[in-house]
Design an enzyme around this catalytic site. Structure first.
Site, PDB file in Angstrom:
ATOM      1  N   VAL A  87       4.673   4.982 -29.435  1.00  0.00           N
ATOM      2  CA  VAL A  87       5.708   4.471 -28.708  1.00  0.00           C
ATOM      3  C   VAL A  87       5.406   4.213 -27.256  1.00  0.00           C
ATOM      4  O   VAL A  87       4.787   5.180 -26.440  1.00  0.00           O
ATOM      5  CB  VAL A  87       6.727   5.551 -28.706  1.00  0.00           C
ATOM      6  CG1 VAL A  87       8.150   5.285 -27.916  1.00  0.00           C
ATOM      7  CG2 VAL A  87       7.054   5.998 -30.333  1.00  0.00           C
ATOM      8  N   GLY A  88       5.772   3.144 -26.845  1.00  0.00           N
ATOM      9  CA  GLY A  88       5.499   2.848 -25.435  1.00  0.00           C
ATOM     10  C   GLY A  88       6.645   3.239 -24.319  1.00  0.00           C
ATOM     11  O   GLY A  88       7.238   3.993 -24.659  1.00  0.00           O
ATOM     12  N   ASP A  89       6.769   2.358 -23.286  1.00  0.00           N
ATOM     13  CA  ASP A  89       7.509   2.628 -22.253  1.00  0.00           C
ATOM     14  C   ASP A  89       8.856   2.259 -22.443  1.00  0.00           C
ATOM     15  O   ASP A  89       9.935   2.704 -22.047  1.00  0.00           O
ATOM     16  CB  ASP A  89       7.197   2.134 -20.867  1.00  0.00           C
ATOM     17  CG  ASP A  89       6.973   0.450 -21.082  1.00  0.00           C
ATOM     18  OD1 ASP A  89       6.050   0.009 -21.843  1.00  0.00           O
ATOM     19  OD2 ASP A  89       7.843  -0.419 -20.357  1.00  0.00           O
TER      20      ASP A  89
ATOM     21  N   THR B  21       5.914  -8.115 -23.544  1.00  0.00           N
ATOM     22  CA  THR B  21       7.447  -7.598 -23.605  1.00  0.00           C
ATOM     23  C   THR B  21       8.494  -8.734 -23.205  1.00  0.00           C
ATOM     24  O   THR B  21       8.070  -9.322 -22.298  1.00  0.00           O
ATOM     25  CB  THR B  21       7.393  -6.237 -22.948  1.00  0.00           C
ATOM     26  OG1 THR B  21       6.482  -5.447 -23.471  1.00  0.00           O
ATOM     27  CG2 THR B  21       8.920  -5.650 -22.545  1.00  0.00           C
TER      28      THR B  21
ATOM     29  N   HIS C 228       1.513  -2.910 -18.889  1.00  0.00           N
ATOM     30  CA  HIS C 228       0.812  -1.710 -19.628  1.00  0.00           C
ATOM     31  C   HIS C 228       1.780  -0.663 -19.579  1.00  0.00           C
ATOM     32  O   HIS C 228       1.937   0.046 -18.639  1.00  0.00           O
ATOM     33  CB  HIS C 228      -0.544  -1.379 -18.956  1.00  0.00           C
ATOM     34  CG  HIS C 228      -1.420  -0.481 -19.736  1.00  0.00           C
ATOM     35  ND1 HIS C 228      -2.112   0.489 -19.197  1.00  0.00           N
ATOM     36  CD2 HIS C 228      -1.408  -0.076 -21.197  1.00  0.00           C
ATOM     37  CE1 HIS C 228      -2.759   1.231 -20.233  1.00  0.00           C
ATOM     38  NE2 HIS C 228      -2.154   0.814 -21.423  1.00  0.00           N
TER      39      HIS C 228
END
Lengths: 309, 309
Positions: free
Chosen positions: B196-198, B167, B220
């Site tokens: 969908v991540g953080d 990212t 992560h």
């Protein structure tokens, strides 16, 4: 003093014609969750069961009864969080299923991920054997009527939303001291296609941590996100505030800092609980020590023994 | 002491063949953002510009160069947050656009919402006149190769992810004292469709508040969400910690509580900054007082006058 469960059926202004049904629905939901806790079940199972009861009840803006988006469709968000592991599962903008909260639980338990959205969430639902339901079966005469009203030029869906019905949610602590939080919603009235609100966002739409407690919110999603409302309440409890004080402090902050109105249900790791709101009304119910507590208007709190319900 | 900008190109382990390019890219990005701040531009414009530079650079897992999902597709998440108003804009699982961070900015400024997902985000992009790009143009030989490698039985995409590239993100404070945060990602290698991540989750993938500062994370995603990493860092700064101490305390907590590895860039309202990580490496760069600082390995920090770059 354990177990304890608290649920809400949304903050806002609830007309007389819907007040009774709204109050009855949260009582049924909290008792459904409490029965699980009574026989030694987990907080996670209890909050899921309570939210399923409200998703299945057309009275609330979640599952059947969800508000419609700008195109008249139903797109739902939900989240569940486990205070023991900080694991959570969520879905956003999911269509054509009856119980988004159950799908959220599956995301938590059957995938490496915390959130699945839109078509990906539907794809996962199919793989898990979750039955697809007709979109029309999730709509009600009331949701269709409100959608049409808010298509008119000059209408204000945000104001209309706050004036009617909201998101549903539950928090619980079980006899092992595990806490959990669950929230489910159809989102904001006449929202854009693909709009994701606070609900599936960890810390905004739910937070649960065995060390401090759990919270589930309702209200203007965008305001809840700006202040990460549930995480803020947990921080306040970490610093020694009671659930009531933590909820009031965070709701006041949301009101003054970003002019957001809403409500929350909160439980801490000792089993103290609160149901607080800055809106005119919030349908809520709680069970602790076999006593059912419930209310709708500010300052209102009725109590009945569970055995009499 | 203002303005200040800090960027990262992802936490993990970066092979020798990519180390130089990764270091150069974050320096180019931070200088692109700094030039905006130097001529009196806003922190929001600066972080957007810095992230665009990294989305356009195939070296990073964002925009062109994004990792591929389980079906070999590109689905991207991004968020931008304005510390002045606590407003933010985000997109999740968006396809076929070059710069998700620009679309996030449009969500923040042109809608009543904070997040749009999947098809809804694409629909909004079209309405705003954002050009659609071929999905293939966002893929690289490297992203295709890693996708194929991780289709093999017994492969571990999470481990592989941490071993390669991540990212991107930026935080800044402008000469008016406004802070902003921006983060963009292709997500997790071989992730499920719709994961969908953080990143698009307020408080997890970004947080910015003029009163305390701003943070942007990498690592992560699921672990970052469990501890709402950026909001946690802001709380620590609210309680008096420096950016470095707040970052280290939050990253240590993420490591011990949920075994999560990652990194962050942080700036506070006085213009103090930090770039910290628990991974082996994180490409980062910062500019303050016309000095460019940068590093890749733990404990590494080089300094050059901006005029010499």
């Amino acid at each position: 003093m354990l177990p304890v469960i608290v649920v809400h059926g949304g903050a806002g202004w609830i007309g007389k014609e819907r007040a009774e049904g709204s109050c009855r629905g949260v009582q049924e939901a909290v008792l459904a969750g409490y029965r699980i806790l009574q026989r030694g079940g987990s907080a996670l199972d209890a909050v899921e069961e309570a939210v399923v009861a409200m998703e299945d009840n057309p009275m609330y803006n979640a599952g059947c009864g969800s508000v419609l988006n700008e195109l008249g469709g139903v797109e739902m968000d939900a989240i569940i969080m486990d205070g023991k592991t900080l694991a959570s599962g969520a879905v956003s903008a999911v269509k054509g299923i009856a119980n988004p909260i159950k799908l959220s639980r599956l995301v938590m338990e059957k995938t490496e991920h915390l959130c699945l959205t839109a078509e990906g969430a539907s794809r996962f639902a199919k793989a898990m054997g979750v039955p697809e339901v007709e979109e029309e079966s999730l709509k009600t005469d009331y949701s269709r009527k409100r959608w049409v009203e808010n298509l008119a030029p000059g209408s204000n869906p945000v104001e209309s939303q706050m004036g009617k019905m909201g998101t549903v949610g539950a928090v619980a602590i079980d006899s092992q001291g595990n806490v959990a939080s669950a929230t489910s919603t159809g989102g904001m009235l006449n929202k854009m296609v693909g709009r994701v609100g606070d609900t599936p966002c960890v810390g905004c739409g739910a937070y649960a941590d065995n060390l401090f407690g759990a919270a589930s919110p309702t209200g203007h999603g965008e305001a809840i996100m700006k202040v990460t409302l549930c995480r803020l309440i947990l921080f306040h409890m970490e610093q020694g505030m009671s659930p009531e004080k933590a909820a009031d402090t965070a709701l006041d902050y949301m009101k003054t800092r970003v002019r957001g109105i809403g409500g929350v249900v909160v439980v801490n790791s000792s089993g103290d609980w609160a149901a607080r709101f800055t809106s005119d009304q919030m349908a809520w119910a709680a069970v602790k020590n076999d006593q059912l507590h419930y209310g709708l208007y500010k300052g209102e709190s009725f109590t009945l023994p569970v055995t009499s319900t």
